[in-house]
Enzyme design. Structure first.
Site, PDB file in Angstrom:
ATOM      1  N   LYS A  58      49.015  37.647  41.390  1.00 57.05           N
ATOM      2  CA  LYS A  58      49.434  38.834  41.919  1.00 57.05           C
ATOM      3  C   LYS A  58      51.578  38.504  42.861  1.00 57.05           C
ATOM      4  CE  LYS A  58      46.106  40.038  40.822  1.00 57.05           C
ATOM      5  NZ  LYS A  58      45.262  39.982  40.741  1.00 57.05           N
ATOM      6  N   GLY A 188      42.897  40.897  24.047  1.00 53.50           N
ATOM      7  CA  GLY A 188      42.255  41.333  25.127  1.00 53.50           C
ATOM      8  C   GLY A 188      42.739  42.599  26.599  1.00 53.50           C
ATOM      9  N   VAL A 277      40.277  36.775  26.638  1.00 54.72           N
ATOM     10  CA  VAL A 277      39.091  37.760  25.921  1.00 54.72           C
ATOM     11  C   VAL A 277      37.899  37.582  27.045  1.00 54.72           C
ATOM     12  CG1 VAL A 277      39.337  38.010  23.568  1.00 54.72           C
ATOM     13  CG2 VAL A 277      37.929  36.253  24.828  1.00 54.72           C
ATOM     14  N   GLY A 278      37.397  38.131  28.552  1.00 54.57           N
ATOM     15  CA  GLY A 278      36.768  37.158  29.331  1.00 54.57           C
ATOM     16  C   GLY A 278      36.711  35.570  29.328  1.00 54.57           C
ATOM     17  N   ALA A 327      36.517  37.462  42.898  1.00 54.88           N
ATOM     18  CA  ALA A 327      36.605  36.741  44.440  1.00 54.88           C
ATOM     19  C   ALA A 327      36.275  37.073  45.403  1.00 54.88           C
ATOM     20  CB  ALA A 327      38.158  36.405  44.447  1.00 54.88           C
ATOM     21  N   HIS A 451      49.228  62.569  58.244  1.00 54.45           N
ATOM     22  CA  HIS A 451      49.200  62.534  57.298  1.00 54.45           C
ATOM     23  C   HIS A 451      51.042  61.882  57.921  1.00 54.45           C
ATOM     24  CE1 HIS A 451      51.860  65.202  55.259  1.00 54.45           C
ATOM     25  NE2 HIS A 451      52.570  66.315  55.912  1.00 54.45           N
TER      26      HIS A 451
HETATM   27  P1  FAD Z   1      36.546  29.233  40.778  1.00 52.82           P
HETATM   28  O1  FAD Z   1      37.452  29.770  41.743  1.00 52.82           O
HETATM   29  O2  FAD Z   1      36.575  29.046  39.223  1.00 52.82           O
HETATM   30  O3  FAD Z   1      36.089  28.057  41.549  1.00 52.82           O
HETATM   31  C1  FAD Z   1      35.785  26.961  40.645  1.00 52.82           C
HETATM   32  C2  FAD Z   1      36.082  25.627  41.072  1.00 52.82           C
HETATM   33  O4  FAD Z   1      34.891  24.469  40.727  1.00 52.82           O
HETATM   34  C3  FAD Z   1      37.029  25.256  40.729  1.00 52.82           C
HETATM   35  O5  FAD Z   1      38.114  24.541  41.210  1.00 52.82           O
HETATM   36  C4  FAD Z   1      36.108  23.836  39.063  1.00 52.82           C
HETATM   37  O6  FAD Z   1      37.419  23.217  39.427  1.00 52.82           O
HETATM   38  C5  FAD Z   1      35.539  23.285  40.487  1.00 52.82           C
HETATM   39  N1  FAD Z   1      34.878  23.140  39.546  1.00 52.82           N
HETATM   40  C6  FAD Z   1      33.519  23.036  38.603  1.00 52.82           C
HETATM   41  N2  FAD Z   1      32.709  22.720  38.143  1.00 52.82           N
HETATM   42  C7  FAD Z   1      32.787  21.776  38.867  1.00 52.82           C
HETATM   43  C8  FAD Z   1      32.311  20.139  39.309  1.00 52.82           C
HETATM   44  N3  FAD Z   1      30.838  19.577  38.446  1.00 52.82           N
HETATM   45  N4  FAD Z   1      32.734  19.194  40.351  1.00 52.82           N
HETATM   46  C9  FAD Z   1      33.551  19.854  41.337  1.00 52.82           C
HETATM   47  N5  FAD Z   1      34.423  20.644  41.200  1.00 52.82           N
HETATM   48  C10 FAD Z   1      33.911  21.416  40.585  1.00 52.82           C
HETATM   49  N6  FAD Z   1      39.206  38.193  40.985  1.00 52.82           N
HETATM   50  C11 FAD Z   1      39.581  39.014  42.151  1.00 52.82           C
HETATM   51  O7  FAD Z   1      38.759  39.537  42.805  1.00 52.82           O
HETATM   52  N7  FAD Z   1      40.962  39.444  42.380  1.00 52.82           N
HETATM   53  C12 FAD Z   1      41.839  39.392  41.230  1.00 52.82           C
HETATM   54  O8  FAD Z   1      43.058  39.632  41.650  1.00 52.82           O
HETATM   55  C13 FAD Z   1      41.452  38.852  40.096  1.00 52.82           C
HETATM   56  N8  FAD Z   1      42.560  38.289  39.995  1.00 52.82           N
HETATM   57  C14 FAD Z   1      42.847  37.321  38.844  1.00 52.82           C
HETATM   58  C15 FAD Z   1      43.581  36.626  37.979  1.00 52.82           C
HETATM   59  C16 FAD Z   1      43.296  35.666  37.042  1.00 52.82           C
HETATM   60  C17 FAD Z   1      44.286  35.043  35.865  1.00 52.82           C
HETATM   61  C18 FAD Z   1      41.638  35.337  36.619  1.00 52.82           C
HETATM   62  C19 FAD Z   1      41.720  33.959  35.725  1.00 52.82           C
HETATM   63  C20 FAD Z   1      40.778  35.047  37.044  1.00 52.82           C
HETATM   64  C21 FAD Z   1      41.267  36.190  38.687  1.00 52.82           C
HETATM   65  N9  FAD Z   1      39.997  36.805  39.619  1.00 52.82           N
HETATM   66  C22 FAD Z   1      40.104  37.905  40.029  1.00 52.82           C
HETATM   67  C23 FAD Z   1      39.131  35.876  39.228  1.00 52.82           C
HETATM   68  C24 FAD Z   1      38.419  34.786  39.869  1.00 52.82           C
HETATM   69  O9  FAD Z   1      39.888  34.375  39.730  1.00 52.82           O
HETATM   70  C25 FAD Z   1      37.512  34.759  40.338  1.00 52.82           C
HETATM   71  O10 FAD Z   1      36.031  35.207  40.486  1.00 52.82           O
HETATM   72  C26 FAD Z   1      37.086  33.886  41.114  1.00 52.82           C
HETATM   73  O11 FAD Z   1      37.724  32.286  41.183  1.00 52.82           O
HETATM   74  C27 FAD Z   1      35.678  32.644  41.446  1.00 52.82           C
HETATM   75  O12 FAD Z   1      35.327  32.224  42.534  1.00 52.82           O
HETATM   76  P2  FAD Z   1      34.428  30.726  41.952  1.00 52.82           P
HETATM   77  O13 FAD Z   1      34.342  30.492  43.630  1.00 52.82           O
HETATM   78  O14 FAD Z   1      33.489  31.200  41.545  1.00 52.82           O
HETATM   79  O15 FAD Z   1      35.276  30.120  40.965  1.00 52.82           O
HETATM   80  P1  NAD Z   2      37.574  41.356  31.081  1.00 51.26           P
HETATM   81  O1  NAD Z   2      36.396  41.119  30.443  1.00 51.26           O
HETATM   82  O2  NAD Z   2      38.512  42.364  31.742  1.00 51.26           O
HETATM   83  O3  NAD Z   2      38.697  41.724  29.285  1.00 51.26           O
HETATM   84  C1  NAD Z   2      38.718  41.355  28.241  1.00 51.26           C
HETATM   85  C2  NAD Z   2      38.570  42.225  27.104  1.00 51.26           C
HETATM   86  O4  NAD Z   2      38.908  42.157  26.224  1.00 51.26           O
HETATM   87  C3  NAD Z   2      37.701  43.255  27.031  1.00 51.26           C
HETATM   88  O5  NAD Z   2      38.155  44.823  27.068  1.00 51.26           O
HETATM   89  C4  NAD Z   2      36.749  43.073  25.407  1.00 51.26           C
HETATM   90  O6  NAD Z   2      36.941  43.862  25.071  1.00 51.26           O
HETATM   91  C5  NAD Z   2      38.515  42.793  24.747  1.00 51.26           C
HETATM   92  N1  NAD Z   2      36.936  41.558  23.837  1.00 51.26           N
HETATM   93  C6  NAD Z   2      36.909  40.744  23.601  1.00 51.26           C
HETATM   94  N2  NAD Z   2      36.600  39.192  22.515  1.00 51.26           N
HETATM   95  C7  NAD Z   2      37.345  40.145  21.600  1.00 51.26           C
HETATM   96  C8  NAD Z   2      39.044  39.844  20.686  1.00 51.26           C
HETATM   97  N3  NAD Z   2      38.043  38.920  19.945  1.00 51.26           N
HETATM   98  N4  NAD Z   2      39.532  40.562  20.245  1.00 51.26           N
HETATM   99  C9  NAD Z   2      39.963  41.004  21.040  1.00 51.26           C
HETATM  100  N5  NAD Z   2      39.556  41.765  21.918  1.00 51.26           N
HETATM  101  C10 NAD Z   2      38.798  41.366  22.364  1.00 51.26           C
HETATM  102  O7  NAD Z   2      38.619  39.301  30.662  1.00 51.26           O
HETATM  103  P2  NAD Z   2      39.894  39.220  31.312  1.00 51.26           P
HETATM  104  O8  NAD Z   2      40.511  40.126  31.050  1.00 51.26           O
HETATM  105  O9  NAD Z   2      40.217  37.789  30.290  1.00 51.26           O
HETATM  106  O10 NAD Z   2      39.751  38.425  32.016  1.00 51.26           O
HETATM  107  C11 NAD Z   2      38.248  37.402  32.680  1.00 51.26           C
HETATM  108  C12 NAD Z   2      37.750  37.635  34.525  1.00 51.26           C
HETATM  109  O11 NAD Z   2      38.865  37.590  35.644  1.00 51.26           O
HETATM  110  C13 NAD Z   2      37.502  39.457  34.161  1.00 51.26           C
HETATM  111  O12 NAD Z   2      35.649  38.923  34.616  1.00 51.26           O
HETATM  112  C14 NAD Z   2      37.871  39.564  35.720  1.00 51.26           C
HETATM  113  O13 NAD Z   2      37.398  40.806  36.408  1.00 51.26           O
HETATM  114  C15 NAD Z   2      38.375  38.641  36.229  1.00 51.26           C
HETATM  115  N6  NAD Z   2      39.614  39.126  36.867  1.00 51.26           N
HETATM  116  C16 NAD Z   2      39.883  40.130  37.572  1.00 51.26           C
HETATM  117  C17 NAD Z   2      41.039  40.433  38.207  1.00 51.26           C
HETATM  118  C18 NAD Z   2      40.613  41.231  39.380  1.00 51.26           C
HETATM  119  O14 NAD Z   2      40.604  41.368  39.969  1.00 51.26           O
HETATM  120  N7  NAD Z   2      42.400  41.974  39.173  1.00 51.26           N
HETATM  121  C19 NAD Z   2      42.415  40.077  37.648  1.00 51.26           C
HETATM  122  C20 NAD Z   2      42.069  39.103  36.117  1.00 51.26           C
HETATM  123  C21 NAD Z   2      41.419  38.934  35.796  1.00 51.26           C
END
Ligand code: FAD
Ligand code: NAD
Length: 474
Positions: A58, A188, A277-278, A327, A451
């Site tokens: 962000k 993706g 890709v997820g 999150a 408004h």
């Molecule tokens: P994580 O945030 O992955 O945290 C897990 C933690 O556990 C990590 O610090 C890891 O190092 C630690 N850990 C793992 N195993 C162990 C272990 N055995 N011992 C000690 N520590 C360990 N979600 C939103 O809602 N809004 C968004 O705008 C958004 N933007 C995103 C943008 C990107 C680029 C990405 C990649 C993700 C985004 N997400 C967003 C998704 C969001 O980041 C995740 O859903 C969220 O962080 C998951 O929270 P969590 O606590 O389950 O896991």
């Molecule tokens: P995603 O599931 O949102 O998108 C992955 C995309 O990749 C899908 O459209 C899928 O069809 C495509 N795909 C899968 N395999 C492929 C392949 N081999 N070739 C081409 N396309 C392929 O996953 P992401 O964008 O990696 O994000 C991961 C997770 O992080 C998501 O579950 C999302 O909820 C979370 N996230 C959330 C936010 C937010 O809330 N604003 C922002 C970033 C990430």
């Protein structure tokens, strides 16, 4: 004797750190273990979200939006700026500063709430003992009545496009480019692909996104996805649907991609490739073999409706379990688990989780899409309202998109609200509240909205469900 806690949380992402703080607030002696190391080589609490996810993405989305607006939005306001330049080091440093502020903030919250942090990898042993391995290999064991597993997720790697951290990167790499890639390939067209693709497109990259599915944003309401696709195309995001990557080879002049689409085999050369890709649940080194905690076919920790693993005193939350990887979903599970542990009534409603994509325009929704309702045979009625007829949106030069509301045909209960347009990341909250209170479209239609505000689009969409929108034909 190992130190004994009421609750040990493994993982300090938004699911784990929130669980730890809520448990401590409820008077439980709590520890939280996390292994994440920040750019400064020290422990960085906050998990994926704070370090390489929600917050840094962000930050860059906002910086890049300011830059893009100089050339693409301000001229419409009669403002022109010549020779705008970007200092890439400052662009990334601003993001890093925000990350540090927030990861450090979790440490302060732990201190204030008396949560004991541990730095290392936590492994659940039989009998709710947790072994912690520090970076130097030293080990210690602590134990608790309850253990909350919150180990999060990691990016899925494609076998034919392996991450090298330099040319082929995941989200962390794409948040740290030291210069704007001239040509960026993205695999993706999901949330990460669109958000980070937008960041670099706005900074000047030629962005090509290769998406395997034939439908754009298949999980989103089709009307909303259609508007979003049109706007992204106008911005120059080249999204190729129904396209399958076959090969990505790093050569001297860039990453050579071979993919197959409807027209046959295609090639493309890019400077950087982001694979998005997820993500998959991360449980490596988390569980000793005899704990009894089960994983499902996708590697997620198996839980019941109360996030309990079925093993006495062992719970799991966040990306490591079923449900959307968001999150706020993980945080609510963290709160609920802490409350269940304390003998209180925790609550998470997976049916009212808001989804937001922070592109321009933003996309947001809660509840069912029209295609889902059709597939489920639920009788529904629908209303919508365009931002082009919202005074505030037009005054901002952002009169693009709409709000669409779906309500039950007989009871009028709101079943889903889908939006694309300015500020919808905030507007969706009102609809979540309405749905959580089992509200009807008439409830929202009868509530006064200020408004001129963007929220009038929600009001008018609700009125439009009953064909009585004021500022458009019904
Ligand atoms: P994580 O945030 O992955 O945290 C897990 C933690 O556990 C990590 O610090 C890891 O190092 C630690 N850990 C793992 N195993 C162990 C272990 N055995 N011992 C000690 N520590 C360990 N979600 C939103 O809602 N809004 C968004 O705008 C958004 N933007 C995103 C943008 C990107 C680029 C990405 C990649 C993700 C985004 N997400 C967003 C998704 C969001 O980041 C995740 O859903 C969220 O962080 C998951 O929270 P969590 O606590 O389950 O896991
Ligand atoms: P995603 O599931 O949102 O998108 C992955 C995309 O990749 C899908 O459209 C899928 O069809 C495509 N795909 C899968 N395999 C492929 C392949 N081999 N070739 C081409 N396309 C392929 O996953 P992401 O964008 O990696 O994000 C991961 C997770 O992080 C998501 O579950 C999302 O909820 C979370 N996230 C959330 C936010 C937010 O809330 N604003 C922002 C970033 C990430």
């Amino acid at each position: 004797m190992s130190e004994q806690f009421d609750v040990i949380v493994i993982g300090a992402g938004p699911a784990g750190y929130v669980a730890a703080i809520r448990a401590a607030q409820l008077g439980l002696k709590t520890a939280c273990i996390d292994a994440f190391t920040g750019k400064d080589g020290k422990q960085a609490l906050g998990g994926t979200c704070l370090n390489v996810g929600c917050i840094p993405s962000k930050a860059l989305l906002d910086s890049s939006r300011q830059f893009w607006n100089l050339a693409h939005n301000l001229p419409a306001h009669g403002i022109s700026v010549k020779d705008a330049k970007v200092d890439m080091a400052a662009f990334i440093a601003r993001k890093d500063k925000i990350v540090k502020q927030f990861t450090g903030g979790i440490g302060q919250l732990f201190k204030a709430n008396k949560v004991t942090p541990y730095y290392g990898t936590g492994k659940l042993l039989k009998g709710n003992q947790v072994e912690i391995t520090a970076a130097d290999g030293s080990k210690q064991t602590i134990s608790a009545t309850n253990v909350v597993l919150a180990s999060g997720s990691i990016p899925i790697e494609l076998p034919f496009a392996k991450f090298d951290g330099k040319h082929i990167v995941d989200n962390a790499g794409a948040l740290d480019f030291t210069e704007v890639p001239k040509r960026l390939g993205v695999i993706g067209a999901g949330v990460i692909g669109l958000e980070l693709g937008s960041v670099w497109r706005r900074m000047g990259s030629e962005v090509t996104i290769i998406e395997a599915l034939p439908t754009f944003l298949a999980a989103t309401d089709a009307d909303v996805a259609k508007i979003a696709a049109k706007e992204f195309a106008k911005q120059g995001l080249d999204i190729k649907l129904d396209a399958k990557l076959n090969k990505a080879e790093v050569k001297k002049d860039g990453v050579h991609l071979t993919y197959t689409d409807k027209a046959g085999e295609q090639t493309l050369v890019v400077d950087k490739l982001l694979v998005a890709v997820g993500r998959r649940a991360y449980t490596k080194e988390l569980l000793a073999e005899d704990t009894g905690v089960k994983l499902d076919e996708r590697g997620r920790i198996v839980i019941d409706e109360h996030n309990h693993t079925g093993v006495d005193g062992v719970w799991a939350v966040g990306d490591a379990v079923r449900g959307p990887m968001l999150a706020h979903k993980g945080s609510e599970e963290g709160v609920a688990v802490a409350e269940w542990i304390a003998g209180k009534a925790g609550h998470v409603n997976l049916d009212t989780i808001p989804f937001v994509i922070y592109t321009e325009p933003e996309v947001a929704w809660v509840g069912k899409s029209e295609q889902q309702l059709k597939a489920e045979g639920v009788p529904y009625k629908t209303g919508n309202f365009p931002f082009a007829a919202i005074g505030r949106a037009v005054a901002m030069n952002e009169g693009v998109g709409m709000v669409k509301m779906l309500a039950h045909a007989e009871t009028d209960r709101i079943l889903g609200v889908h939006m694309v347009g300015p500020g919808v990341s905030e507007l969706v909250a009102e609809c979540v509240v309405a749905m959580e209170f089992k509200g009807s479209s008439e409830d929202l239609a009868r509530i006064v909205h200020a408004h001129p505000t963007l929220s009038e689009a929600v009001h008018e969409a609700a009125l439009s469900v009953d064909k009585r929108a004021i500022h458009k034909g019904n």
